[in-house]
Design a protein around this motif. Structure first.
Motif, PDB file in Angstrom:
ATOM      1  N   UNK A 517       0.815  -1.227   0.000  1.00  0.00           N
ATOM      2  CA  UNK A 517       0.000   0.000   0.000  1.00  0.00           C
ATOM      3  C   UNK A 517       0.846   1.273   0.000  1.00  0.00           C
ATOM      4  N   UNK A 518       2.004   1.255   0.639  1.00  0.00           N
ATOM      5  CA  UNK A 518       2.823   2.467   0.657  1.00  0.00           C
ATOM      6  C   UNK A 518       3.248   2.866  -0.751  1.00  0.00           C
ATOM      7  N   UNK A 521       0.140   4.291  -2.592  1.00  0.00           N
ATOM      8  CA  UNK A 521      -0.266   5.632  -2.171  1.00  0.00           C
ATOM      9  C   UNK A 521       0.826   6.679  -2.413  1.00  0.00           C
ATOM     10  N   UNK A 522       2.050   6.246  -2.519  1.00  0.00           N
ATOM     11  CA  UNK A 522       3.106   7.184  -2.942  1.00  0.00           C
ATOM     12  C   UNK A 522       2.888   7.609  -4.395  1.00  0.00           C
ATOM     13  N   UNK A 590      12.003   1.459  -1.144  1.00  0.00           N
ATOM     14  CA  UNK A 590      12.951   1.756  -2.214  1.00  0.00           C
ATOM     15  C   UNK A 590      12.776   3.195  -2.643  1.00  0.00           C
ATOM     16  N   UNK A 591      13.843   3.745  -3.201  1.00  0.00           N
ATOM     17  CA  UNK A 591      13.746   5.075  -3.798  1.00  0.00           C
ATOM     18  C   UNK A 591      13.177   6.075  -2.823  1.00  0.00           C
ATOM     19  N   UNK A 592      12.111   6.727  -3.241  1.00  0.00           N
ATOM     20  CA  UNK A 592      11.610   7.827  -2.402  1.00  0.00           C
ATOM     21  C   UNK A 592      11.064   7.329  -1.090  1.00  0.00           C
ATOM     22  N   UNK A 593      10.755   6.049  -0.982  1.00  0.00           N
ATOM     23  CA  UNK A 593      10.271   5.523   0.287  1.00  0.00           C
ATOM     24  C   UNK A 593      11.398   4.944   1.141  1.00  0.00           C
ATOM     25  N   UNK A 594      12.626   5.018   0.630  1.00  0.00           N
ATOM     26  CA  UNK A 594      13.747   4.458   1.392  1.00  0.00           C
ATOM     27  C   UNK A 594      14.292   5.421   2.431  1.00  0.00           C
ATOM     28  N   UNK A 595      14.052   6.697   2.222  1.00  0.00           N
ATOM     29  CA  UNK A 595      14.560   7.669   3.190  1.00  0.00           C
ATOM     30  C   UNK A 595      13.807   7.523   4.509  1.00  0.00           C
ATOM     31  N   UNK A 597      12.766   8.697   8.420  1.00  0.00           N
ATOM     32  CA  UNK A 597      12.411  10.001   8.980  1.00  0.00           C
ATOM     33  C   UNK A 597      13.673  10.774   9.399  1.00  0.00           C
ATOM     34  N   UNK A 598      14.620  10.065   9.978  1.00  0.00           N
ATOM     35  CA  UNK A 598      15.835  10.737  10.448  1.00  0.00           C
ATOM     36  C   UNK A 598      16.691  11.246   9.294  1.00  0.00           C
ATOM     37  N   UNK A 599      16.598  10.568   8.158  1.00  0.00           N
ATOM     38  CA  UNK A 599      17.434  10.981   7.025  1.00  0.00           C
ATOM     39  C   UNK A 599      16.926  12.243   6.336  1.00  0.00           C
ATOM     40  N   UNK A 600      15.660  12.565   6.511  1.00  0.00           N
ATOM     41  CA  UNK A 600      15.145  13.797   5.887  1.00  0.00           C
ATOM     42  C   UNK A 600      15.742  15.012   6.589  1.00  0.00           C
TER      43      UNK A 600
END
Lengths: 600, 600
Positions: A517-518, A521-522, A590-595, A597-600
């Motif tokens: 689902x992530x 919805x991304x 993966x990709x944009x979902x791999x970051x 919370x701390x990495x942002x």
């Protein structure tokens, strides 16, 4: 004239794309023929152009203001609202038994567009009132309808939607406003609501607030929310106004745009409790609110079309007047109007193509809504309702996203003057920015689009539309003009590719929604935009077929339609492939979902 | 802290992508090693974060103001400028003999980014002063340099560029300001200039206006424009200030954004003539002005990176704090911070990828400029100068276009709060909107990119870069990580496709520019954006190769770089195909160029 209603293009969309003849064959809509359409649109155009359009800049410079709980609308607005009310404009789409005109949504839609194009801030008040009327008609008792609806339709009173609280924006499960039963059928309401559009003002004698609140012992979350009528002034048995209710505007917001539209913080019950009346059944408030929301979402989509068109018109006027630089093709030795320069023409043509495409799709959606309400055959009604519901998030989400882009291009066409507030182009850029946010952000529309509109029926409606697109693609191919027309060939090629992209994405969504689902919805906003682009491209295919056969009747209008369709094919439709790629390669972690919370 | 300078990512771009070691091996740059870089960036970060960033909101709420010809900067700005001057920041990149620090552009660039990210309006004053210094150093006499440059570098005085007149915006051929020789080597200047950034203010004791004007009997058009120094206060022989010159600020503009930066209308010569001094030779003014413009264009590109990063940081902070709705994957039963929601993560990751990509490309361009200025081998200098010049319109055009998109996404992440001015996200959306306009609109950059940067050398530089991209694509393929890394595979696939699209478009431009200039210039902005996307994608390929090999040294930083590269590959690079399609199908009198002026 600062705004000229595009009546001709509106009638084209109404008659040729949305199919007015089909709507006027529905029970109760017999009078809604081409003559009526022309007459209604001409009258709406006159009112919008002459009364509302000149007040638009005024509203930006002199926003509605708050003092000691009283909100005074921008100078001129109160008188304009009186004229709006007297013209019967609030009742265009509402039933005759309550004082409305009972016209189809297909004819109300261009009126809404004109209203918003001429004055977005002003138009929000009627838009919210429409929503309140819809909710009362759907869920109110007959007594409630009789008490409130005629006054709302007449414009004596206006309506609001009270959903948001500081901690509850998109997440209505967090609503805390409470309603305590008084034993006499009424409730006392306590709480704070924010972002209430036209939540307080001096344009009407009463304001009917529709308020989401929780009764004692209601279930947690969205299943424990009920809907209440909380009028600013209580209404006596004879319909006259009674005591001032305990709902007060404690401030209004200082906003980026739509400054004439007061955005109120409303305090309910600080002085003993605001008297409220339950609408429909307890704990079904969200359901009723969605009736208002769906009407309002379509309306906000039209706001996108409207502000885009106004920005386009302003940019065209400037580009025809501003003289700067020689033509790149050496066709003149002196400086020329900048509309002669290819990049300015690109910007203007792109603005136009986006706007006309969004208009066509919205009008087509309106006709589906009319058929869904009035067709004699229940199955036909259901089919059209399903298509309408599939289109609403697209009309809302896509039309508003593009309106920001169009308004931004409008600033760009003006060059340095676009950045100067007095020029007026920047107002559209600021005003448009709210449209992708209120009545549900684009992400909220996209969640709805994925969840309720695609997954719930296993993609059935999407596939109905894909099959209809195929018919139009086939018709382009078979048309006599195909061999000789670059526009036909380009639209055929890019719509075919776009249609395939949309079909792939629908399959991808169906296949992976449960397992990942992530990722789905991304990609949901991209899916919504992809659908918007392909569905608007489809409307251009249908428009092109009409234009090709009628070109001799009006070479300038139909020739422009051919060119605009061609422009949409090469400038907009190719984006479908980029959107598809951005969706189908998404995977959880993966990709944009791999970051993290701390990495942002 | 409202702004945290991304020193780590800046150093990554400096050391790993732009190649500081190569720059510090150039004559005169021996001290510009990694330690210097770290020290300079840390100090710039401290100053930007602590002194300038807190004033950014203040500048929006209390713009610089005009009264009776006097402009008073936003409260706090004058003191901040004093600190800026005392810190030696104006001289970072300028020669030591005039009081500068003589650091490479590669190290000045992150300083410029921080300055602009912390306070865009403030930073414009130094940016214009830099341009004035460059022009004086290039074309001024030794006496002029000695008189003006040290004072500009010390921050005692500031500089401006006076190009635009009401009838002459992008089209400088229309400049009418005139300069009459007085027989003593000086001129009297008469005319009106508009849009003069920091054209009048109280932060420095003198303002050195560089003014385009025509001498008597000068040729018409751009070949008859000369450049003059017109100081606000005349300068005595001993360097002290003399009489007030006849240049006066008659008003400042009311703008959409960058409100603390006064945009002046300057009247020259209303009281007998403003004393001016010719710079360089008569009628070569445009050439000298382009020296300022090219420095300023790169600087404006950095403004794009800067405002994008600031908008990103603000959105991340809000998304970590704002709690709303349960996760779509069911991983929690209660509402979570919105950064957990896939669409918010998509927006933030997209903002980040666009910003980091643009940063990397700009820093790489800065290194080319350093090599072009200092390398011992003339042929090497020429090669790097050609690459730098190819990249300048891309850095300016693409970084600023994306900054608007990033700032708009930043508003969107904030939802309804984004539209409330007090939140601060809207300021970036307003501020960013000027960046694609001033110092040459995106179309002007694109004209330059097509004409001077692609056609003039027959695409030679473009092909050099394409060959370098091929090397990186090959390196991805050959890397040990390729088989196991989705990021490597995605970037390899989409960069390969994007590179092919760029190559096709370069060929298309070369082939059709002469025969169909309208079609080529209609596609010029798309070509610029395509180049921006592919060149930034290329930087991500290079970054990915580094990150893969160093990942264990700093898993969080390099892991984020891998994820961001992957995001760029799937979310941004696919747009290359859409841009290619929009360009190569353009033909004169077809599609978007078919609409006549009357049809708009």
């Amino acid at each position: 004239m600062s705004y000229t209603a595009p009546v001709k293009d509106m009638l084209f969309a109404i008659n040729e794309l949305a199919g007015l003849d089909r709507v006027s064959s529905l029970p109760g809509f017999e009078d809604a023929n081409a003559e009526t359409a022309q007459a209604v649109l001409d009258e709406a155009a006159r009112f919008s152009e002459e009364v509302l359009a000149p007040l638009n800049v005024e509203g930006d410079r002199n926003p509605s203001s708050w003092k000691d709980g009283v909100v005074t609308a921008t100078p001129g607005f109160k008188e304009a609202f009186r004229q709006y009310a007297e013209g019967g404009w609030q009742g265009v789409v509402h039933p005759g038994e309550y004082g409305g005109q009972g016209l189809p949504k297909l004819l109300a839609t261009p009126c809404i567009e004109m209203l918003n194009a001429s004055n977005l801030s002003f138009a929000l008040c009627p838009l919210l009132t429409d929503g309140a009327i819809e909710a009362l008609l759907t869920a109110g008792t007959e007594a409630q309808k009789q008490t409130y609806v005629p006054k709302l339709i007449s414009g004596d009173w206006t309506g609001t939607m009270n959903l948001t609280e500081p901690q509850a924006g998109s997440d209505l499960a967090l609503v805390r406003t409470r309603a305590e039963p008084q034993g006499d059928g009424s409730f006392k309401v306590f709480g704070t609501k924010i972002f209430i559009t036209w939540g307080e003002h001096d344009m009407a004698e009463n304001i009917v607030h529709l308020v989401l609140a929780r009764t004692p012992n209601a279930p947690e979350g969205v299943k424990g929310i009920s809907l209440f009528i909380v009028p600013k002034f209580l209404v006596n048995e004879d319909g006259s106004l009674g005591a001032r209710n305990d709902v007060h505007c404690v401030s209004i917001e200082h906003k980026l745009g739509i400054k004439a539209s007061p955005t109120a913080v409303l305090q309910f019950g600080d002085h003993g409790g605001a008297t409220g009346y339950l609408i429909g059944e307890e704990n079904r408030g969200l359901e009723y609110m969605f009736i208002m929301m769906n009407a309002a979402r379509f309306g906000v989509g039209m706001q996108g079309v409207a502000v885009a068109d106004r920005a386009y018109q302003k940019a065209v006027a400037y580009a025809k007047e501003r003289v700067q630089s020689r033509p790149v093709d050496g066709s003149a030795k002196q400086s020329v109007a900048i509309i002669q320069h290819p990049d300015v023409r690109r910007m203007l043509a792109t603005m136009r193509a986006l706007t006309e495409g969004a208009r066509a799709l919205a009008y087509v959606a309106a006709a589906h809504s009319d058929i869904a309400h009035r067709h004699a055959d229940e199955a036909v009604r259901a089919d059209h309702q399903a298509i309408y519901e599939y289109l609403v998030p697209v009309v809302k989400g896509w039309s508003t996203e593009l309106s920001i882009e169009v308004a931004s291009l409008g600033v760009q066409v003006h060059g340095g003057m676009g950045f100067i507030e007095e020029t007026g182009a920047a107002q559209f850029y600021r005003d448009a920015r709210i449209l992708t946010i209120y009545e549900g952000t684009t992400a909220i529309q996209a969640n709805d689009f994925v969840g309720r509109k695609t997954l719930r029926d296993g993609g059935a409606v999407a596939k109905v539309l894909l099959a209809q697109i195929d018919e139009s693609i086939e018709a382009l191919w078979e048309h006599a003009s195909f061999e000789s027309s670059a526009a036909f060939q380009a639209l055929h090629r890019h719509l075919t590719a776009g249609r395939a992209a949309l079909a792939n994405v629908v399959e991808f969504v169906l296949e992976h929604a449960k397992g990942d689902p992530n990722a789905i919805f991304a990609g949901s906003v991209a899916y919504l935009k992809l659908a918007g682009i392909v569905l608007c491209g489809w409307q251009f295919a249908r428009a092109l077929l009409v234009a090709a056969s009628k070109r001799d009747e009006d070479p300038s209008f139909y020739g422009a339609k051919v060119a605009t369709a061609h422009c949409f094919a090469t400038q907009i439709l190719p984006q479908a492939l980029a959107l598809e790629a951005s969706i189908v390669e998404a995977k959880n972690n993966e990709g944009l979902l791999a970051l993290t919370e701390a990495q942002f």
